[in-house]
Design an enzyme around this catalytic site. Sequence first.
Site, PDB file in Angstrom:
ATOM      1  N   GLY A 103       0.790  -1.230   0.000  1.00  0.00           N
ATOM      2  CA  GLY A 103       0.000   0.000   0.000  1.00  0.00           C
ATOM      3  C   GLY A 103       0.821   1.277   0.000  1.00  0.00           C
ATOM      4  N   GLU A 144      -0.805  -1.894  -6.029  1.00  0.00           N
ATOM      5  CA  GLU A 144      -2.148  -1.416  -5.665  1.00  0.00           C
ATOM      6  C   GLU A 144      -2.396  -0.015  -6.231  1.00  0.00           C
ATOM      7  OE1 GLU A 144      -2.463  -1.739  -1.401  1.00  0.00           O
ATOM      8  OE2 GLU A 144      -1.520  -3.697  -1.409  1.00  0.00           O
ATOM      9  N   TRP A 353      -4.635 -10.112   6.327  1.00  0.00           N
ATOM     10  CA  TRP A 353      -3.725  -8.996   6.583  1.00  0.00           C
ATOM     11  C   TRP A 353      -4.073  -8.475   7.963  1.00  0.00           C
ATOM     12  CZ3 TRP A 353       0.491  -6.745   4.393  1.00  0.00           C
ATOM     13  CH2 TRP A 353       0.923  -5.559   5.022  1.00  0.00           C
TER      14      TRP A 353
END
Length: 373
Positions: A103, A144, A353
């Site tokens: 991310g 992402e 996660w």
Amino acid sequence: MAPSKLLTLFLSPALLVLLLRPAASQSPAAVVRGGYWFPESGFASSAINSKLFTHLFCAFAGVDPQTFRLTVPDANQPQFSTFTQTVQRQNPSVKTLLSIGGGNANLTTLAAMASQPGRRKAFIGSSISLARSYNFHGLDLDWEYPSDTTQMANFGALLAEWRAAVAEEAGSSGKPPLFLSAAVLYLSYYYSPSVPYPVQTISNSLDWINLMAYDFYGPWLPTMTAPPAALYNPGRRESGDNGVNSWIESQFPAEKIILGMPFFGWSWRLVDPENHELYSPANGKALAGDGSAGYDLINAFVAQNRGTKVFNSTVVSDYCYSGTTWIGYDDVQSVSTKVAYAKNRGLGGYFAWHVGADDNWTLSTTASQAWGA
Ligand SMILES: *[C@@H]1O[C@H](CO)[C@@H](O)[C@H](O)[C@H]1NC(C)=O
Ligand SMILES: *[C@@H]1O[C@H](CO)[C@@H](O)[C@H](O)[C@H]1NC(C)=O
Ligand SMILES: *[C@@H]1O[C@H](CO)[C@@H](O)[C@H](O)[C@H]1NC(C)=O
């Protein structure tokens, strides 16, 4: 083919397993009970209860913006290079993948790497060398996300070339090929059907995809509470079920879809503490930092503040509240319902996660038991 190689091929354990397993049942090795670990979580990799997992993802390696080779920050090298050895102490058969991107990765660098054949080659070659030298069983790309048609095409080219290189390396090293996986958006397209993932290429190139069926909502949408990782969401697009359906409708094989679940929640500050349902008025995050909290901290919050926990079986999400603090997250019931869903839909497994946010392995154990033998 050299005779010695033929012998290796015929005696390979993988082939024996293939020949010996009952034709109708799914090979247990094909199921992914996965979890991500990352050093910034502050959770020691040696403390992972690896018996609860088949695959562990070590996150994240990066891409050098000049050379486009795979890089692991110096500070992380001691932990990454020994990750496999560390987690295999408790479970010698657990498989490990080195995860790339994430991310916080620089999206410009990822897109630039994928955009040219020479750069892709540098990335692919270095990724395979590093995976082998650190004894990982595979590589996992968390870009992402590719966000336009050019990036999607380049993502496809990268995966196809990566698969070819991994097969070639296995041929010359005599080792089982590295696993290749990628974390993808829950939808089979980048928010608009006009920007589809290269679904066929992904299916041909990867062992599986990790469907990020979470982060649908968070305090970045400040004005109302919401289920961050709803499995169903009547009247709304943001749900794991919609995501799974979109991939399957795009002809992606169900058994290569691994359903992601968050072991963390997102907080909101309620406008009115008496109005604490899903989709209640809110004004921003309630907790410090980015407003998220791991499952362990959520349990601590509820215990300390005599909070109330609610499971909503329509959307399959848990939330808790105390005063004006409201947190949407996945507890035992959401996790077990999602894992049962994954199994019923013929998916290949689930992943979390992240493992360090579990509370005394409650969610990991729940998930593993919900999948069953
Ligand atoms: C991302 O990397 C590019 C070079 O590839 C650099 O120019 C840019 O500043 C980086 N962006 C961030 C947010 O670090
Ligand atoms: C669960 O959430 C949905 C969607 O917000 C809502 O319509 C429903 O009333 C909730 N169920 C319960 C039992 O509160
Ligand atoms: C943690 O889980 C184990 C196994 O379920 C249990 O025996 C133990 O009491 C738990 N520890 C705490 C602190 O809850």
